[in-house]
Design a protein around this motif. Structure first.
Motif, PDB file in Angstrom:
ATOM      1  N   ARG A  17       0.831  -1.211   0.000  1.00  0.00           N
ATOM      2  CA  ARG A  17       0.000   0.000   0.000  1.00  0.00           C
ATOM      3  C   ARG A  17       0.861   1.256   0.000  1.00  0.00           C
ATOM      4  O   ARG A  17       0.567   2.238  -0.684  1.00  0.00           O
ATOM      5  CB  ARG A  17      -0.935  -0.005   1.218  1.00  0.00           C
ATOM      6  N   PHE A  18       1.962   1.218   0.795  1.00  0.00           N
ATOM      7  CA  PHE A  18       2.868   2.372   0.882  1.00  0.00           C
ATOM      8  C   PHE A  18       3.452   2.714  -0.490  1.00  0.00           C
ATOM      9  O   PHE A  18       3.445   3.877  -0.909  1.00  0.00           O
ATOM     10  CB  PHE A  18       3.994   2.075   1.867  1.00  0.00           C
ATOM     11  N   CYS A  19       3.966   1.714  -1.197  1.00  0.00           N
ATOM     12  CA  CYS A  19       4.633   1.953  -2.479  1.00  0.00           C
ATOM     13  C   CYS A  19       3.684   2.620  -3.475  1.00  0.00           C
ATOM     14  O   CYS A  19       4.065   3.572  -4.165  1.00  0.00           O
ATOM     15  CB  CYS A  19       5.164   0.638  -3.044  1.00  0.00           C
ATOM     16  N   LYS A  20       2.478   2.130  -3.549  1.00  0.00           N
ATOM     17  CA  LYS A  20       1.519   2.685  -4.507  1.00  0.00           C
ATOM     18  C   LYS A  20       1.040   4.071  -4.074  1.00  0.00           C
ATOM     19  O   LYS A  20       0.924   4.986  -4.900  1.00  0.00           O
ATOM     20  CB  LYS A  20       0.336   1.737  -4.669  1.00  0.00           C
ATOM     21  N   TYR A  75       8.569  10.280 -23.319  1.00  0.00           N
ATOM     22  CA  TYR A  75       9.992  10.127 -23.624  1.00  0.00           C
ATOM     23  C   TYR A  75      10.315   8.683 -24.007  1.00  0.00           C
ATOM     24  O   TYR A  75       9.813   7.737 -23.397  1.00  0.00           O
ATOM     25  CB  TYR A  75      10.853  10.550 -22.434  1.00  0.00           C
ATOM     26  N   LYS A  76      11.185   8.533 -25.009  1.00  0.00           N
ATOM     27  CA  LYS A  76      11.611   7.208 -25.444  1.00  0.00           C
ATOM     28  C   LYS A  76      12.496   6.546 -24.399  1.00  0.00           C
ATOM     29  O   LYS A  76      12.374   5.355 -24.125  1.00  0.00           O
ATOM     30  CB  LYS A  76      12.367   7.314 -26.781  1.00  0.00           C
ATOM     31  N   ASP A  77      13.436   7.317 -23.844  1.00  0.00           N
ATOM     32  CA  ASP A  77      14.362   6.777 -22.847  1.00  0.00           C
ATOM     33  C   ASP A  77      14.411   7.686 -21.625  1.00  0.00           C
ATOM     34  O   ASP A  77      14.652   8.899 -21.745  1.00  0.00           O
ATOM     35  CB  ASP A  77      15.768   6.642 -23.428  1.00  0.00           C
ATOM     36  N   ILE A  78      14.208   7.098 -20.466  1.00  0.00           N
ATOM     37  CA  ILE A  78      14.248   7.815 -19.191  1.00  0.00           C
ATOM     38  C   ILE A  78      15.402   7.246 -18.379  1.00  0.00           C
ATOM     39  O   ILE A  78      15.482   6.034 -18.150  1.00  0.00           O
ATOM     40  CB  ILE A  78      12.930   7.628 -18.409  1.00  0.00           C
ATOM     41  N   TYR A  79      16.327   8.124 -17.960  1.00  0.00           N
ATOM     42  CA  TYR A  79      17.468   7.707 -17.148  1.00  0.00           C
ATOM     43  C   TYR A  79      17.312   8.313 -15.750  1.00  0.00           C
ATOM     44  O   TYR A  79      17.220   9.535 -15.604  1.00  0.00           O
ATOM     45  CB  TYR A  79      18.787   8.169 -17.778  1.00  0.00           C
ATOM     46  N   VAL A  80      17.284   7.444 -14.751  1.00  0.00           N
ATOM     47  CA  VAL A  80      17.076   7.894 -13.374  1.00  0.00           C
ATOM     48  C   VAL A  80      18.276   7.536 -12.518  1.00  0.00           C
ATOM     49  O   VAL A  80      18.625   6.356 -12.368  1.00  0.00           O
ATOM     50  CB  VAL A  80      15.803   7.258 -12.764  1.00  0.00           C
ATOM     51  N   PHE A  81      18.956   8.548 -11.989  1.00  0.00           N
ATOM     52  CA  PHE A  81      20.032   8.340 -11.034  1.00  0.00           C
ATOM     53  C   PHE A  81      19.407   8.216  -9.651  1.00  0.00           C
ATOM     54  O   PHE A  81      18.610   9.064  -9.244  1.00  0.00           O
ATOM     55  CB  PHE A  81      21.004   9.521 -11.052  1.00  0.00           C
ATOM     56  N   CYS A  82      19.765   7.163  -8.946  1.00  0.00           N
ATOM     57  CA  CYS A  82      19.257   6.971  -7.590  1.00  0.00           C
ATOM     58  C   CYS A  82      17.731   6.803  -7.596  1.00  0.00           C
ATOM     59  O   CYS A  82      17.000   7.623  -7.048  1.00  0.00           O
ATOM     60  CB  CYS A  82      19.659   8.147  -6.696  1.00  0.00           C
ATOM     61  N   ASP A  83      17.266   5.712  -8.195  1.00  0.00           N
ATOM     62  CA  ASP A  83      15.819   5.490  -8.247  1.00  0.00           C
ATOM     63  C   ASP A  83      15.248   5.041  -6.908  1.00  0.00           C
ATOM     64  O   ASP A  83      14.044   4.789  -6.796  1.00  0.00           O
ATOM     65  CB  ASP A  83      15.441   4.505  -9.361  1.00  0.00           C
ATOM     66  N   SER A  84      16.095   4.950  -5.883  1.00  0.00           N
ATOM     67  CA  SER A  84      15.579   4.713  -4.533  1.00  0.00           C
ATOM     68  C   SER A  84      14.823   5.930  -4.021  1.00  0.00           C
ATOM     69  O   SER A  84      14.035   5.835  -3.074  1.00  0.00           O
ATOM     70  CB  SER A  84      16.726   4.401  -3.570  1.00  0.00           C
ATOM     71  N   ASP A  85      15.069   7.085  -4.653  1.00  0.00           N
ATOM     72  CA  ASP A  85      14.347   8.305  -4.292  1.00  0.00           C
ATOM     73  C   ASP A  85      12.911   8.240  -4.823  1.00  0.00           C
ATOM     74  O   ASP A  85      12.570   7.355  -5.614  1.00  0.00           O
ATOM     75  CB  ASP A  85      15.093   9.526  -4.839  1.00  0.00           C
ATOM     76  N   PRO A  86      12.055   9.180  -4.414  1.00  0.00           N
ATOM     77  CA  PRO A  86      10.629   9.115  -4.768  1.00  0.00           C
ATOM     78  C   PRO A  86      10.320   8.926  -6.241  1.00  0.00           C
ATOM     79  O   PRO A  86       9.303   8.325  -6.589  1.00  0.00           O
ATOM     80  CB  PRO A  86      10.106  10.455  -4.250  1.00  0.00           C
ATOM     81  N   ILE A  87      11.170   9.430  -7.129  1.00  0.00           N
ATOM     82  CA  ILE A  87      10.905   9.287  -8.560  1.00  0.00           C
ATOM     83  C   ILE A  87      10.759   7.824  -8.953  1.00  0.00           C
ATOM     84  O   ILE A  87       9.967   7.479  -9.842  1.00  0.00           O
ATOM     85  CB  ILE A  87      12.017   9.975  -9.394  1.00  0.00           C
ATOM     86  N   GLY A  88      11.513   6.927  -8.301  1.00  0.00           N
ATOM     87  CA  GLY A  88      11.407   5.501  -8.599  1.00  0.00           C
ATOM     88  C   GLY A  88      10.028   4.966  -8.269  1.00  0.00           C
ATOM     89  O   GLY A  88       9.449   4.172  -9.029  1.00  0.00           O
ATOM     90  N   TYR A  89       9.490   5.381  -7.119  1.00  0.00           N
ATOM     91  CA  TYR A  89       8.143   4.965  -6.710  1.00  0.00           C
ATOM     92  C   TYR A  89       7.099   5.522  -7.678  1.00  0.00           C
ATOM     93  O   TYR A  89       6.129   4.846  -8.014  1.00  0.00           O
ATOM     94  CB  TYR A  89       7.857   5.458  -5.292  1.00  0.00           C
ATOM     95  N   TYR A  90       7.309   6.749  -8.118  1.00  0.00           N
ATOM     96  CA  TYR A  90       6.350   7.378  -9.037  1.00  0.00           C
ATOM     97  C   TYR A  90       6.305   6.638 -10.372  1.00  0.00           C
ATOM     98  O   TYR A  90       5.219   6.310 -10.883  1.00  0.00           O
ATOM     99  CB  TYR A  90       6.725   8.847  -9.266  1.00  0.00           C
ATOM    100  N   LEU A  91       7.467   6.365 -10.966  1.00  0.00           N
ATOM    101  CA  LEU A  91       7.498   5.688 -12.256  1.00  0.00           C
ATOM    102  C   LEU A  91       6.923   4.279 -12.150  1.00  0.00           C
ATOM    103  O   LEU A  91       6.248   3.790 -13.062  1.00  0.00           O
ATOM    104  CB  LEU A  91       8.925   5.647 -12.800  1.00  0.00           C
TER     105      LEU A  91
END
Length: 359
Positions: A90-93, A110-126
């Protein structure tokens, strides 16, 4: 449909994003997203907007989970493994959904998305939006010294990784369902395998840099080159030179003692007292100018890799606690102190994370 977007949290991330663009031989076509969560990019934002390296630049007011009080109950230990895992799902979603209002652009375009440190909130969002992306290591060989995915999920890791692959929970660094791959500098130095690791040596990116690309990097990262060169010129007085790389370690009082001890223990070279320069880390708030009045302080508004690009620059010795020194070209001697050194200043379990990984 746009070509590429890079989500960066530090100056180093932006540096690697630039190297990747140069390596692709691209003339524009990329978007840069600068997260304000853990780093102040300052005047570099405006320089990035003017730079030909990127077509568009966005600032991202990324929010940590502690910003949302409704998430707190979902992080509390219930004392029951099954219930804890249900709360984590539930938390992740929910965290991903709450982040949506602060995201500055439509990543699905975007065709290609590069995420540095996807442990940050952006990883949860994607992950929440089911948008596929490429993860990129946070720092040079950082997983070698601190495997955050396995440390954060120690205890039944294989089960958790399986749940992440199904998209039920989110795990960073190549274990999430929507992570295409995880780019690292050197797979051979990593203790634990991950099927999504792909190798792109940073040396391969830097060795091919042209003079023009080096100029573009310095223009982007260094606000006042004359001021920087003036500070560096103070090291050319016929005496040996020591460069200390500062880091946001421990509390401020302990940090002060750490760097005082480093200068005391490593500040004499070939029997001579060295001229000391301190390269301040962007997130290090210790008042180095006041405390180390005899040292030359290089501020934290640019990554230390920029010193590689200054022709003729060389230090006799560079000392680092945890900043990996492998990429440094401007030093005769490079010292990486690591865990044994930090054991003196704090409890070993605080920094020996990889030793706590059991599965």
């Amino acid at each position: 449909m746009y070509d590429r977007v890079y989500v960066c949290h530090t100056f180093y991330h932006v540096y690697i994003a630039c190297l990747k663009e140069f390596y692709l031989g691209a003339q524009g076509g990329a978007t840069l997203v600068l997260s304000k969560m853990s780093n102040k990019f300052g005047s570099m934002v405006e320089r990035a907007k003017k730079s030909p390296i990127f077509d568009e630049v966005y600032e991202y007011d990324e929010k940590e989970d502690t910003f949302f009080p409704e998430l707190k109950p979902l992080k509390e230990d219930s004392g029951n493994i099954a219930l804890n895992m249900f709360k984590r799902i539930r938390f992740c979603k929910k965290f991903g959904k709450l982040q949506e209002q602060y995201v500055p652009l439509d990543f699905s375009k975007y065709k290609d998305i590069y995420v540095f440190c996807d442990s940050d909130p952006i990883g949860y969002y994607l992950s929440y939006k089911k948008i596929r992306y490429h993860a990129v290591e946070d720092g040079l060989d950082c997983i070698r010294y601190y495997d955050t995915a396995r440390y954060d999920n120690r205890g039944h890791f294989k089960i958790k990784a399986g749940m992440a692959e199904l998209g039920l929970i989110f795990i960073q660094n190549g274990y999430g369902k929507y992570c295409i791959d995880m780019e690292v500098n050197d797979i051979s130095v990593l203790q634990y395998p991950c099927p999504k690791y792909v190798e792109l040596p940073r040396k391969k990116l830097t060795d091919r840099l042209t003079s023009r690309e080096k100029e573009l990097l310095l223009e982007l990262f260094v606000e006042d080159m004359d001021k920087l060169k003036d500070k560096l010129s103070q090291a050319k007085k016929g005496l040996p030179t020591l460069l200390v790389l500062s880091e946001p370690l421990c509390d401020l009082d302990t940090r002060k003692r750490i760097f005082e001890d480093i200068i005391r223990d490593y500040g004499t070279i070939d029997g001579q007292k060295a001229i000391v320069l301190i390269k301040q880390h962007p997130r290090d708030l210790l008042e180095y100018n006041n405390i180390f009045s005899d040292a030359v302080i290089l501020d934290g508004s640019f990554p230390m890799e920029m010193l590689n690009l200054i022709e003729g620059l060389e230090f006799d010795r560079v000392v680092s606690v945890y900043t990996v020194t492998d990429s440094i070209k401007f030093a005769k001697e490079k010292l990486y102190l690591g865990d044994d050194f930090m054991d003196i200043y704090e409890a070993p379990e605080i920094h020996r994370q990889n030793e706590a990984i059991t599965d």
